[in-house]
Design a protein around this motif. Structure first.
Motif, mmCIF file in Angstrom:
data_model
loop_
_atom_site.group_PDB
_atom_site.id
_atom_site.type_symbol
_atom_site.label_atom_id
_atom_site.label_comp_id
_atom_site.label_asym_id
_atom_site.label_seq_id
_atom_site.Cartn_x
_atom_site.Cartn_y
_atom_site.Cartn_z
ATOM 1 N N ASP A 128 -28.551 20.510 20.873
ATOM 2 C CA ASP A 128 -27.446 19.709 21.393
ATOM 3 C C ASP A 128 -26.136 20.133 20.716
ATOM 4 O O ASP A 128 -25.626 19.438 19.824
ATOM 5 N N GLY A 129 -25.621 21.264 21.138
ATOM 6 C CA GLY A 129 -24.398 21.785 20.556
ATOM 7 C C GLY A 129 -24.024 23.107 21.196
ATOM 8 O O GLY A 129 -24.658 23.544 22.162
ATOM 9 N N ARG A 164 -17.185 19.906 27.751
ATOM 10 C CA ARG A 164 -18.198 19.907 28.823
ATOM 11 C C ARG A 164 -19.452 19.140 28.389
ATOM 12 O O ARG A 164 -20.093 18.474 29.193
ATOM 13 N N LEU A 165 -19.802 19.279 27.100
ATOM 14 C CA LEU A 165 -21.007 18.614 26.590
ATOM 15 C C LEU A 165 -20.717 17.200 26.101
ATOM 16 O O LEU A 165 -21.597 16.530 25.556
ATOM 17 N N GLN A 166 -19.454 16.766 26.240
ATOM 18 C CA GLN A 166 -19.056 15.430 25.762
ATOM 19 C C GLN A 166 -19.270 15.269 24.256
ATOM 20 O O GLN A 166 -19.636 14.191 23.777
ATOM 21 N N THR A 176 -22.338 20.959 16.579
ATOM 22 C CA THR A 176 -23.391 20.148 17.200
ATOM 23 C C THR A 176 -22.915 18.705 17.345
ATOM 24 O O THR A 176 -21.885 18.325 16.795
ATOM 25 N N ARG A 177 -23.694 17.905 18.060
ATOM 26 C CA ARG A 177 -23.354 16.503 18.219
ATOM 27 C C ARG A 177 -23.672 15.705 16.957
ATOM 28 O O ARG A 177 -23.461 14.488 16.910
#
Lengths: 281, 281
Positions: free
Chosen positions: A23-24, A52-54, A84-85
């Protein structure tokens, strides 16, 4: 050397969503004479991909200063920047207020045979087909199993790169590069709105071509059309431009437009180094 | 509590390919009374998924003994087992002799409203469409951005799950579950040969149905067909079976076959606990 959220370290929490889910996103750039080449472009792509990935990319300033400090220490090599998130959230669900993590690592420059840039490379067509997902297309995200499995298809050291088609057979990109072809003096590159990674060097090459008065078109392309091109080359931030001299059984001489563009890229790199050095106190 | 290659720890090397590329797979199982439920099935799926990803899964014995020891210590909760290709390799290329890493973590059981299992859940259809890639279909790999983004589409706590269609509009699965429908006393579930995760609970439910004399068919299914089903339910290793009582505007009562299967799953879980306790010295 590596900086994890600003601290020297070689590890990340297992709980980081970059590890749990990929997630990144990331970007890889060349460092020359202490200069992180085209850092602003790489920064812009991280920012775009995070949006784009919020992922809230509010550590942009730290990324720039840490990238500069790693580049200054390392002098020549490769800088990989991962965002990463961060940690948290139960299962796939994101935390309500995610706190992004940044991981910057400096690595030695990969060693490629010197003739590859000058005389071109051998490329094969991969069996692996890229899945199409417009929501992820273009992003250099951390879900890269397709590339890992595609790269595992060959071990022949003569083969520099693998060409990837998508599920419908459209030419998309190389495993670690973008692909361009020359046809009647114009440049064509696959549109990346359904899959693929929109590379920083792809963007730069298109811009340089534009400045040189060379038309650039994004579009769909079958393998048969690629094979009929006058010239083919691949790009990424580390290699710049590699002419393709052979794709399976189709051979090309190194083309004049490819050579001009490769020189333009090298000049842009040299210019970026000069600009960086001139700005130093 | 967490074990990283057998040692207590909360972090993994940045160089681990699980972090760099999502280059690995995982499984999540329920722990009850110290028993890791259906560990042999989860072990088999890890082994199968590693084989598909060409990851040498030679730490299977350690995974089993570490899973048992974490389960014994944790008693009740969730065990997540991750196997990655480990560190190394330049870029996407895998190391010639990869050394898999294993990361086992014990977590509290997620808290869901108790009526969800009894009275059914509300499900929505996600806008995110799954990309199709037969090379990765069925594998519970670590490239899960599609699920992360799909799960971010809603925050309404009333909605328990999101239904995912693939790029061509075929019903595939839930964000964190597999989906079944009942039609004329038979069970149907989407074929997962182009995308989706083949869950351990999906496999168990199909087996239990078979033993109960209920026919099970894997196939392609449009959303319109799903909406016409007599009963719909979702499955995963933690929830067992959740009846679907509403999908957007389509409502169902909890069906009798769904209830029988849910009871069979609960019996199988209770049996697995008994079997585990009986085998203890």
């Amino acid at each position: 050397m590596m900086l994890v959220n600003g601290r020297e370290g070689l590890s990340v929490p297992v709980a980081d969503r970059g590890f749990q889910y990929g997630d990144g996103c990331f970007t890889t750039l060349e460092v020359r004479d202490g200069a992180p080449l085209f850092l602003a472009r790489h920064q812009a792509r991280l920012s775009r991909d995070c949006a784009r990935l919020q992922i809230p990319y509010d550590c942009a300033d730290q990324v720039v200063s840490e990238a500069r400090s790693l580049a200054e220490a390392g002098r020549d090599g490769v800088l990989k920047i991962i965002v990463t998130r961060g940690a948290g959230g139960r299962g796939y669900r994101c935390p309500d207020v995610p706190q992004a993590s940044r991981i910057l690592g400096f690595y030695p420059r990969p060693v490629y045979p010197s003739e590859w840039a000058a005389s071109g490379v051998v490329v094969r067509v991969c069996r692996m087909r890229l899945g199409n997902n417009p929501a992820l297309a273009g992003i250099k995200h951390m879900n890269r199993l397709e590339q890992v499995l595609a790269r595992s298809e060959w071990s022949d050291a003569e083969i520099a790169e693998g060409l990837l088609l998508d599920a419908q057979g459209w030419v998309t990109e190389g495993v670690m590069s973008n692909v361009f072809m020359v046809r009647d003096g114009r440049l064509e590159t696959p549109r990346l709105n359904r899959c693929g990674v929109a590379g920083v060097m792809r963007e730069l090459v298109a811009e340089l071509a534009g400045r040189m008065g060379i038309a650039v078109r994004e579009g769909r392309c079958r393998l048969s059309r690629l094979r009929e091109a006058d010239e083919v080359f691949v790009t990424n931030s580390l290699i710049g431009i590699w002419p393709v001299r052979r794709l399976d059984d189709r051979a090309w001489p190194v083309g004049s437009l490819t050579r001009r563009l490769a020189e333009a890229v090298e000049q842009a790199k040299a210019g970026a180094v000069q600009e960086f050095l001139a700005a130093q106190p």
